[in-house]
Write a protein that holds these residues in place. Structure first.
Motif, PDB file in Angstrom:
ATOM      1  N   LYS A 216      46.752  41.017  50.844  1.00 39.55           N
ATOM      2  CA  LYS A 216      47.509  39.897  51.621  1.00 39.55           C
ATOM      3  C   LYS A 216      46.585  38.978  52.101  1.00 39.55           C
ATOM      4  O   LYS A 216      45.283  39.492  52.481  1.00 39.55           O
ATOM      5  CB  LYS A 216      48.575  40.413  52.431  1.00 39.55           C
ATOM      6  CG  LYS A 216      49.405  39.454  53.465  1.00 39.55           C
ATOM      7  CD  LYS A 216      50.172  40.082  54.660  1.00 39.55           C
ATOM      8  CE  LYS A 216      50.940  41.275  54.205  1.00 39.55           C
ATOM      9  NZ  LYS A 216      51.405  41.822  55.399  1.00 39.55           N
ATOM     10  N   ASP A 217      46.902  37.855  52.210  1.00 37.70           N
ATOM     11  CA  ASP A 217      45.980  36.753  53.227  1.00 37.70           C
ATOM     12  C   ASP A 217      46.704  36.208  54.089  1.00 37.70           C
ATOM     13  O   ASP A 217      47.952  35.700  53.986  1.00 37.70           O
ATOM     14  CB  ASP A 217      45.459  35.741  52.085  1.00 37.70           C
ATOM     15  CG  ASP A 217      44.078  35.221  52.691  1.00 37.70           C
ATOM     16  OD1 ASP A 217      43.706  35.430  53.769  1.00 37.70           O
ATOM     17  OD2 ASP A 217      43.450  34.380  51.877  1.00 37.70           O
ATOM     18  N   LYS A 226      48.811  31.797  50.836  1.00 40.18           N
ATOM     19  CA  LYS A 226      48.393  31.915  49.235  1.00 40.18           C
ATOM     20  C   LYS A 226      46.728  32.584  49.485  1.00 40.18           C
ATOM     21  O   LYS A 226      46.045  32.443  50.352  1.00 40.18           O
ATOM     22  CB  LYS A 226      48.343  30.731  48.555  1.00 40.18           C
ATOM     23  CG  LYS A 226      48.156  30.984  47.026  1.00 40.18           C
ATOM     24  CD  LYS A 226      48.237  29.454  46.321  1.00 40.18           C
ATOM     25  CE  LYS A 226      48.145  29.624  44.811  1.00 40.18           C
ATOM     26  NZ  LYS A 226      48.473  28.421  44.192  1.00 40.18           N
ATOM     27  N   PHE A 227      46.585  33.240  48.519  1.00 36.94           N
ATOM     28  CA  PHE A 227      45.310  34.105  48.375  1.00 36.94           C
ATOM     29  C   PHE A 227      44.122  33.023  48.397  1.00 36.94           C
ATOM     30  O   PHE A 227      44.162  32.015  47.635  1.00 36.94           O
ATOM     31  CB  PHE A 227      45.083  34.837  47.280  1.00 36.94           C
ATOM     32  CG  PHE A 227      45.934  36.388  47.278  1.00 36.94           C
ATOM     33  CD1 PHE A 227      46.837  36.750  48.475  1.00 36.94           C
ATOM     34  CD2 PHE A 227      45.956  37.226  46.261  1.00 36.94           C
ATOM     35  CE1 PHE A 227      47.347  37.886  48.463  1.00 36.94           C
ATOM     36  CE2 PHE A 227      46.368  38.505  46.356  1.00 36.94           C
ATOM     37  CZ  PHE A 227      47.327  38.579  47.401  1.00 36.94           C
ATOM     38  N   LEU A 252      49.839  43.930  45.878  1.00 38.47           N
ATOM     39  CA  LEU A 252      50.047  42.342  46.265  1.00 38.47           C
ATOM     40  C   LEU A 252      50.944  42.510  47.069  1.00 38.47           C
ATOM     41  O   LEU A 252      52.324  42.778  46.431  1.00 38.47           O
ATOM     42  CB  LEU A 252      49.987  41.644  44.937  1.00 38.47           C
ATOM     43  CG  LEU A 252      48.462  41.243  44.366  1.00 38.47           C
ATOM     44  CD1 LEU A 252      47.959  42.282  43.610  1.00 38.47           C
ATOM     45  CD2 LEU A 252      48.960  40.171  43.531  1.00 38.47           C
ATOM     46  N   SER A 254      51.629  39.653  48.721  1.00 39.62           N
ATOM     47  CA  SER A 254      51.330  38.073  48.692  1.00 39.62           C
ATOM     48  C   SER A 254      52.469  37.132  49.450  1.00 39.62           C
ATOM     49  O   SER A 254      53.652  37.657  49.352  1.00 39.62           O
ATOM     50  CB  SER A 254      50.871  37.439  47.618  1.00 39.62           C
ATOM     51  OG  SER A 254      51.755  37.751  46.480  1.00 39.62           O
ATOM     52  N   GLU A 265      53.244  31.683  41.198  1.00 42.73           N
ATOM     53  CA  GLU A 265      52.306  32.054  42.522  1.00 42.73           C
ATOM     54  C   GLU A 265      51.575  33.512  42.311  1.00 42.73           C
ATOM     55  O   GLU A 265      50.538  33.717  42.523  1.00 42.73           O
ATOM     56  CB  GLU A 265      53.074  31.609  43.912  1.00 42.73           C
ATOM     57  CG  GLU A 265      51.936  31.892  44.962  1.00 42.73           C
ATOM     58  CD  GLU A 265      52.193  30.969  46.018  1.00 42.73           C
ATOM     59  OE1 GLU A 265      51.912  31.229  47.289  1.00 42.73           O
ATOM     60  OE2 GLU A 265      52.581  29.643  45.646  1.00 42.73           O
ATOM     61  N   GLU A 268      49.054  33.443  39.626  1.00 45.54           N
ATOM     62  CA  GLU A 268      47.695  32.906  40.401  1.00 45.54           C
ATOM     63  C   GLU A 268      47.218  33.662  41.233  1.00 45.54           C
ATOM     64  O   GLU A 268      45.895  33.832  41.283  1.00 45.54           O
ATOM     65  CB  GLU A 268      48.049  31.417  41.093  1.00 45.54           C
ATOM     66  CG  GLU A 268      48.718  30.404  39.972  1.00 45.54           C
ATOM     67  CD  GLU A 268      49.144  29.114  40.888  1.00 45.54           C
ATOM     68  OE1 GLU A 268      49.271  29.165  42.094  1.00 45.54           O
ATOM     69  OE2 GLU A 268      49.569  28.288  40.141  1.00 45.54           O
ATOM     70  N   ASN A 269      47.846  34.584  42.038  1.00 51.06           N
ATOM     71  CA  ASN A 269      47.082  35.596  43.049  1.00 51.06           C
ATOM     72  C   ASN A 269      46.483  36.475  42.337  1.00 51.06           C
ATOM     73  O   ASN A 269      45.543  37.022  42.740  1.00 51.06           O
ATOM     74  CB  ASN A 269      47.976  36.026  44.003  1.00 51.06           C
ATOM     75  CG  ASN A 269      48.467  35.252  45.039  1.00 51.06           C
ATOM     76  OD1 ASN A 269      47.730  34.119  45.608  1.00 51.06           O
ATOM     77  ND2 ASN A 269      49.772  35.165  45.522  1.00 51.06           N
ATOM     78  N   PHE A 272      43.319  35.252  40.890  1.00 50.53           N
ATOM     79  CA  PHE A 272      42.449  35.102  41.911  1.00 50.53           C
ATOM     80  C   PHE A 272      41.673  36.419  42.322  1.00 50.53           C
ATOM     81  O   PHE A 272      40.512  36.542  42.510  1.00 50.53           O
ATOM     82  CB  PHE A 272      42.957  34.622  43.319  1.00 50.53           C
ATOM     83  CG  PHE A 272      42.191  34.722  44.537  1.00 50.53           C
ATOM     84  CD1 PHE A 272      41.757  33.485  44.929  1.00 50.53           C
ATOM     85  CD2 PHE A 272      41.956  35.774  45.332  1.00 50.53           C
ATOM     86  CE1 PHE A 272      40.690  33.572  45.972  1.00 50.53           C
ATOM     87  CE2 PHE A 272      41.601  35.771  46.414  1.00 50.53           C
ATOM     88  CZ  PHE A 272      40.531  34.388  46.869  1.00 50.53           C
TER      89      PHE A 272
END
Length: 277
Positions: A216-217, A226-227, A252, A254, A265, A268-269, A272
């Motif tokens: 997680k970010d 988002k990451f 994840l 996220s 999304e 995309e994570n 990443f």
């Protein structure tokens, strides 16, 4: 550790491949839980972390014996492993903080019985938010109850993983006298970053206890993002995971998409993460 080993450990928190329900960031996807298996398979995800809260607690298929055969069938068909479950219901009603907790303890043991039946071994116990331990006696109550549970033959292979807001030194103290076979840490990268914790200090202090990771970010003292947009030390994390030959999963958890396109999304994570491994 080879790059592919960590990639194969990437998984998702149940509900993240569904539209938000009840306007919650995280909840059991009661209307879409079956569909997440083929979606995850198409995304080449091998791991799912189950989730359960007190909303629809006994309607959760994990808690219904009649659904266990279907869960096992979906796991096999779509090649998804479910090694862990995040117990949001314990954050809703933490039995270690509630005086009249007999009913909660009966619910908890019933839940554990069902985890055993579908081979979920890692039980994530959230000691954050409403589940935070604010007094030493609460920690004593929690550990005493869990120690009694793991002494029962049917539960002896369960692993209770604490996710906490403790600083690294307090975590080490919390684990004193606990059997490392049945206990460990769920490390949440985003929550740790939001509290200002540093990967180096955390891993130098208790890396041997970390048996599951939530990716997680979050911004420092801020919300989930988002990451790559927050304070999460992804590069340092993966460096240490390779250094300690980490064997657990990377789940994840996220942030939700701002335009309700969670699948895009999530892709995309994942990219990443894979680019950093």
């Amino acid at each position: 550790m080879k790059k592919n080993n960590l990639i194969n450990k990437i998984g998702f928190m149940q509900g993240r491949l569904s539209i938000k329900e009840f306007n919650k960031i995280q909840s059991f996807p009661i209307k879409n839980w079956k569909n997440e298996f083929p979606i995850a398979n198409l995304m080449n995800l091998k791991k799912m972390e189950w989730t359960i809260d007190y909303d629809y607690f006994y309607e959760n298929p994990l808690m219904k014996k009649s659904c266990h055969k279907e869960i096992k069938s979906l796991k096999k068909k779509y090649k998804i492993q479910i090694d862990s479950v995040t117990c949001d219901f314990l954050m809703n009603k933490p039995f270690w903080k509630i005086k009249n907790n007999k009913k909660l303890l009966l619910d908890f043991e019933n839940f554990l019985n069902n985890c055993v039946k579908i081979s979920i071994k890692k039980i994530i116990v959230p000691l954050v938010d409403n589940g935070s331990i604010n007094k030493d006696e609460q920690g004593v109550i929690l550990k005493n109850i869990l120690n009694k549970i793991v002494r029962k033959k049917k539960f002896q292979n369960l692993i209770f993983l604490f996710e906490s807001n403790f600083e690294s030194k307090k975590i080490k103290l919390f684990f004193k006298n606990l059997n490392k076979k049945n206990y460990g840490i769920n490390y949440d990268l985003g929550n740790s970053a939001s509290l200002g914790h540093k990967i180096k200090q955390d891993f130098d202090t208790y890396s041997s206890l970390i048996k599951n990771i939530h990716l997680k970010d979050r911004k420092l003292k801020g919300q989930t993002v988002k990451f790559g947009k927050g304070s999460g030390e992804f590069v340092a994390l993966f460096k240490y995971l390779k250094k300690i030959n980490y064997k657990g999963n990377l789940i994840l958890q996220s942030a939700r998409s701002k335009d309700n396109n969670d699948i895009k999304e999530f892709h995309e994570n994942i990219s990443f993460v894979k680019n950093l491994l």
